[in-house]
Design a protein around this motif. Structure first.
Motif, PDB file in Angstrom:
ATOM      1  N   ASN A 153      11.782  39.264  -3.913  1.00 51.46           N
ATOM      2  CA  ASN A 153      11.216  38.231  -4.778  1.00 51.46           C
ATOM      3  C   ASN A 153      10.629  37.104  -3.945  1.00 51.46           C
ATOM      4  O   ASN A 153      10.575  37.200  -2.707  1.00 51.46           O
ATOM      5  CB  ASN A 153      12.273  37.709  -5.766  1.00 51.46           C
ATOM      6  CG  ASN A 153      13.476  37.079  -5.060  1.00 51.46           C
ATOM      7  OD1 ASN A 153      13.399  36.655  -3.905  1.00 51.46           O
ATOM      8  ND2 ASN A 153      14.596  37.008  -5.770  1.00 51.46           N
ATOM      9  N   GLU A 154      10.218  36.031  -4.611  1.00 51.89           N
ATOM     10  CA  GLU A 154       9.570  34.940  -3.898  1.00 51.89           C
ATOM     11  C   GLU A 154      10.495  34.236  -2.912  1.00 51.89           C
ATOM     12  O   GLU A 154      10.043  33.548  -1.994  1.00 51.89           O
ATOM     13  CB  GLU A 154       9.000  33.918  -4.895  1.00 51.89           C
ATOM     14  CG  GLU A 154      10.020  33.210  -5.766  1.00 51.89           C
ATOM     15  CD  GLU A 154      10.461  34.044  -6.965  1.00 51.89           C
ATOM     16  OE1 GLU A 154      11.297  33.558  -7.743  1.00 51.89           O
ATOM     17  OE2 GLU A 154       9.958  35.184  -7.107  1.00 51.89           O
ATOM     18  N   LYS A 155      11.814  34.430  -3.083  1.00 49.82           N
ATOM     19  CA  LYS A 155      12.790  33.843  -2.163  1.00 49.82           C
ATOM     20  C   LYS A 155      13.201  34.817  -1.066  1.00 49.82           C
ATOM     21  O   LYS A 155      14.156  34.581  -0.348  1.00 49.82           O
ATOM     22  CB  LYS A 155      14.020  33.385  -2.938  1.00 49.82           C
ATOM     23  CG  LYS A 155      13.747  32.269  -3.922  1.00 49.82           C
ATOM     24  CD  LYS A 155      15.035  31.840  -4.627  1.00 49.82           C
ATOM     25  CE  LYS A 155      14.765  30.702  -5.604  1.00 49.82           C
ATOM     26  NZ  LYS A 155      16.010  30.283  -6.311  1.00 49.82           N
ATOM     27  N   ARG A 156      12.464  35.923  -0.970  1.00 51.86           N
ATOM     28  CA  ARG A 156      12.727  36.950   0.042  1.00 51.86           C
ATOM     29  C   ARG A 156      14.095  37.585  -0.167  1.00 51.86           C
ATOM     30  O   ARG A 156      14.795  37.953   0.776  1.00 51.86           O
ATOM     31  CB  ARG A 156      12.635  36.374   1.458  1.00 51.86           C
ATOM     32  CG  ARG A 156      11.334  35.686   1.783  1.00 51.86           C
ATOM     33  CD  ARG A 156      10.161  36.621   1.743  1.00 51.86           C
ATOM     34  NE  ARG A 156      10.277  37.657   2.779  1.00 51.86           N
ATOM     35  CZ  ARG A 156       9.473  38.722   2.860  1.00 51.86           C
ATOM     36  NH1 ARG A 156       8.534  38.910   1.938  1.00 51.86           N
ATOM     37  NH2 ARG A 156       9.626  39.601   3.819  1.00 51.86           N
ATOM     38  N   GLN A 157      14.480  37.758  -1.438  1.00 55.02           N
ATOM     39  CA  GLN A 157      15.739  38.402  -1.795  1.00 55.02           C
ATOM     40  C   GLN A 157      15.457  39.712  -2.511  1.00 55.02           C
ATOM     41  O   GLN A 157      14.450  39.856  -3.208  1.00 55.02           O
ATOM     42  CB  GLN A 157      16.566  37.494  -2.713  1.00 55.02           C
ATOM     43  CG  GLN A 157      16.943  36.156  -2.090  1.00 55.02           C
ATOM     44  CD  GLN A 157      17.542  35.207  -3.101  1.00 55.02           C
ATOM     45  OE1 GLN A 157      17.214  35.233  -4.288  1.00 55.02           O
ATOM     46  NE2 GLN A 157      18.438  34.346  -2.635  1.00 55.02           N
ATOM     47  N   ILE A 158      16.361  40.696  -2.344  1.00 54.82           N
ATOM     48  CA  ILE A 158      16.194  41.956  -3.048  1.00 54.82           C
ATOM     49  C   ILE A 158      16.363  41.750  -4.548  1.00 54.82           C
ATOM     50  O   ILE A 158      17.006  40.785  -4.985  1.00 54.82           O
ATOM     51  CB  ILE A 158      17.185  43.023  -2.533  1.00 54.82           C
ATOM     52  CG1 ILE A 158      18.628  42.551  -2.723  1.00 54.82           C
ATOM     53  CG2 ILE A 158      16.900  43.371  -1.091  1.00 54.82           C
ATOM     54  CD1 ILE A 158      19.653  43.598  -2.376  1.00 54.82           C
ATOM     55  N   ILE A 159      15.799  42.631  -5.341  1.00 58.60           N
ATOM     56  CA  ILE A 159      15.760  42.474  -6.792  1.00 58.60           C
ATOM     57  C   ILE A 159      16.661  43.527  -7.435  1.00 58.60           C
ATOM     58  O   ILE A 159      16.337  44.724  -7.447  1.00 58.60           O
ATOM     59  CB  ILE A 159      14.324  42.618  -7.308  1.00 58.60           C
ATOM     60  CG1 ILE A 159      13.414  41.597  -6.600  1.00 58.60           C
ATOM     61  CG2 ILE A 159      14.271  42.438  -8.823  1.00 58.60           C
ATOM     62  CD1 ILE A 159      11.933  41.852  -6.804  1.00 58.60           C
ATOM     63  N   VAL A 160      17.795  43.102  -7.957  1.00 57.07           N
ATOM     64  CA  VAL A 160      18.743  44.008  -8.606  1.00 57.07           C
ATOM     65  C   VAL A 160      18.280  44.271 -10.030  1.00 57.07           C
ATOM     66  O   VAL A 160      17.977  43.345 -10.783  1.00 57.07           O
ATOM     67  CB  VAL A 160      20.163  43.419  -8.612  1.00 57.07           C
ATOM     68  CG1 VAL A 160      21.140  44.396  -9.244  1.00 57.07           C
ATOM     69  CG2 VAL A 160      20.608  43.051  -7.205  1.00 57.07           C
ATOM     70  N   LEU A 161      18.252  45.550 -10.426  1.00 55.88           N
ATOM     71  CA  LEU A 161      17.790  45.924 -11.759  1.00 55.88           C
ATOM     72  C   LEU A 161      18.923  46.308 -12.703  1.00 55.88           C
ATOM     73  O   LEU A 161      18.808  46.141 -13.907  1.00 55.88           O
ATOM     74  CB  LEU A 161      16.786  47.081 -11.660  1.00 55.88           C
ATOM     75  CG  LEU A 161      15.526  46.794 -10.860  1.00 55.88           C
ATOM     76  CD1 LEU A 161      14.649  48.038 -10.794  1.00 55.88           C
ATOM     77  CD2 LEU A 161      14.742  45.634 -11.483  1.00 55.88           C
ATOM     78  N   GLY A 162      20.007  46.841 -12.181  1.00 54.15           N
ATOM     79  CA  GLY A 162      21.102  47.240 -13.051  1.00 54.15           C
ATOM     80  C   GLY A 162      22.040  48.220 -12.379  1.00 54.15           C
ATOM     81  O   GLY A 162      21.901  48.541 -11.201  1.00 54.15           O
ATOM     82  N   SER A 163      23.025  48.679 -13.156  1.00 54.53           N
ATOM     83  CA  SER A 163      24.025  49.616 -12.639  1.00 54.53           C
ATOM     84  C   SER A 163      23.389  50.953 -12.311  1.00 54.53           C
ATOM     85  O   SER A 163      22.386  51.352 -12.920  1.00 54.53           O
ATOM     86  CB  SER A 163      25.141  49.808 -13.662  1.00 54.53           C
ATOM     87  OG  SER A 163      25.785  48.579 -13.932  1.00 54.53           O
ATOM     88  N   GLY A 164      24.019  51.661 -11.361  1.00 53.01           N
ATOM     89  CA  GLY A 164      23.506  52.951 -10.925  1.00 53.01           C
ATOM     90  C   GLY A 164      24.041  54.116 -11.728  1.00 53.01           C
ATOM     91  O   GLY A 164      24.599  53.951 -12.816  1.00 53.01           O
ATOM     92  N   LEU A 165      23.913  55.306 -11.151  1.00 57.45           N
ATOM     93  CA  LEU A 165      24.208  56.540 -11.878  1.00 57.45           C
ATOM     94  C   LEU A 165      25.658  56.974 -11.798  1.00 57.45           C
ATOM     95  O   LEU A 165      26.168  57.607 -12.710  1.00 57.45           O
ATOM     96  CB  LEU A 165      23.318  57.672 -11.341  1.00 57.45           C
ATOM     97  CG  LEU A 165      21.811  57.464 -11.492  1.00 57.45           C
ATOM     98  CD1 LEU A 165      21.067  58.601 -10.806  1.00 57.45           C
ATOM     99  CD2 LEU A 165      21.429  57.376 -12.965  1.00 57.45           C
ATOM    100  N   TYR A 166      26.345  56.669 -10.710  1.00 53.09           N
ATOM    101  CA  TYR A 166      27.727  57.115 -10.564  1.00 53.09           C
ATOM    102  C   TYR A 166      28.463  56.231  -9.569  1.00 53.09           C
ATOM    103  O   TYR A 166      27.874  55.648  -8.669  1.00 53.09           O
ATOM    104  CB  TYR A 166      27.803  58.579 -10.112  1.00 53.09           C
ATOM    105  CG  TYR A 166      26.925  58.921  -8.936  1.00 53.09           C
ATOM    106  CD1 TYR A 166      27.333  58.670  -7.635  1.00 53.09           C
ATOM    107  CD2 TYR A 166      25.681  59.504  -9.138  1.00 53.09           C
ATOM    108  CE1 TYR A 166      26.523  58.985  -6.551  1.00 53.09           C
ATOM    109  CE2 TYR A 166      24.861  59.828  -8.064  1.00 53.09           C
ATOM    110  CZ  TYR A 166      25.294  59.565  -6.776  1.00 53.09           C
ATOM    111  OH  TYR A 166      24.488  59.867  -5.709  1.00 53.09           O
ATOM    112  N   GLY A 167      29.779  56.144  -9.765  1.00 50.80           N
ATOM    113  CA  GLY A 167      30.598  55.348  -8.865  1.00 50.80           C
ATOM    114  C   GLY A 167      30.122  53.903  -8.813  1.00 50.80           C
ATOM    115  O   GLY A 167      29.614  53.347  -9.790  1.00 50.80           O
ATOM    116  N   THR A 168      30.316  53.290  -7.669  1.00 50.26           N
ATOM    117  CA  THR A 168      29.808  51.937  -7.432  1.00 50.26           C
ATOM    118  C   THR A 168      28.376  52.059  -6.937  1.00 50.26           C
ATOM    119  O   THR A 168      28.134  52.416  -5.782  1.00 50.26           O
ATOM    120  CB  THR A 168      30.676  51.203  -6.390  1.00 50.26           C
ATOM    121  OG1 THR A 168      32.036  51.180  -6.839  1.00 50.26           O
ATOM    122  CG2 THR A 168      30.184  49.785  -6.187  1.00 50.26           C
ATOM    123  N   SER A 169      27.428  51.790  -7.800  1.00 47.80           N
ATOM    124  CA  SER A 169      26.023  51.998  -7.441  1.00 47.80           C
ATOM    125  C   SER A 169      25.137  51.054  -8.241  1.00 47.80           C
ATOM    126  O   SER A 169      25.511  50.577  -9.314  1.00 47.80           O
ATOM    127  CB  SER A 169      25.608  53.453  -7.693  1.00 47.80           C
ATOM    128  OG  SER A 169      25.812  53.809  -9.052  1.00 47.80           O
TER     129      SER A 169
END
Length: 219
Positions: A153-169
């Motif tokens: 993003n504009e702050k040079r941070q990764i962009i989290v979209l949501g939970s993954g498919l399995y386990g901790t993801s």
């Protein structure tokens, strides 16, 4: 693990096969591979064949110094990373139109990162897993390729979209557009190629082909 690559097998055989035969595959040359077996700082990464999709597993402790994007999984021993179409990859119930859209129209992409606490071969005991030994230089190059695949993003941070498919993801916004000629397996091949391993990224349209190249070119 699901991915929009599940339509690739049928479509690719009709559209791409003749092109591959004509262009052929040439092996890249790199001073990073193969690793010197006398070195004590060689690293091992794992390539997981999910059927239509491949994931790359890294030892987190070794990757941490070169990858800011893994701060979300502080206690993990390994991280599996895969890349794919934003809509199809994150949808539980996929429909045909989603796959067709992803393959024939350039679409936004995401990265899926899953934390593993056990050895990848044991964790994915029902999958084909290839072990790839790399020099430290090659390993760092591969990790940096993956790190650069995260959109910021504009702050040079990764962009989290949501939970993954399995386990901790989790899913993250990724760089690059997904389409037939730039799919989840070509992304894996490009990441592997960045390490110096002699894989041809232009000949990879399926998980099976990628795994075949790994076995054929391993030294």
């Amino acid at each position: 693990m699901k991915c929009n690559c599940n339509l690739q097998g049928m479509l690719t055989s009709l559209i791409i096969f003749s092109i591959v035969l004509l262009t052929g595959c040439t092996k890249p040359v790199s001073t990073s591979y193969p690793p010197d077996l006398n070195q004590t700082d060689n690293k091992t990464v794992y390539i997981v064949n999910h059927g239509y999709h491949t994931g790359i597993v890294l030892p987190k402790k070794d990757a941490d110094p070169y990858m800011r994007s893994f701060d979300d999984f502080k206690s993990a021993r390994y991280l599996e990373i895969g890349w794919g179409d934003e809509v199809y990859y994150q949808t539980e119930t996929n429909e045909l139109w989603m796959g067709i859209r992803a393959l024939f129209w350039p679409t936004d992409s995401v990265l899926h990162v899953a934390a593993l606490q056990t050895d990848p071969v044991a964790y994915f005991s029902n999958r084909e897993v290839a072990q790839l030994k790399l020099s430290k230089t090659g390993f760092i190059s591969l990790v940096k390729f993956i790190d650069n695949s995260f959109a910021l993003n504009e702050k040079r941070q990764i962009i989290v979209l949501g939970s993954g498919l399995y386990g901790t993801s989790r899913f993250y916004r990724a760089e690059g557009k997904f389409h037939l000629f730039n799919n989840c397996n070509t992304w894996s091949a490009k990441a592997i190629h960045s390490s110096g391993f002699p894989i041809n990224t232009f000949c990879v349209f399926s998980a099976g082909n990628l795994m075949y190249q790994l076995k054929k070119n391993e030294r």
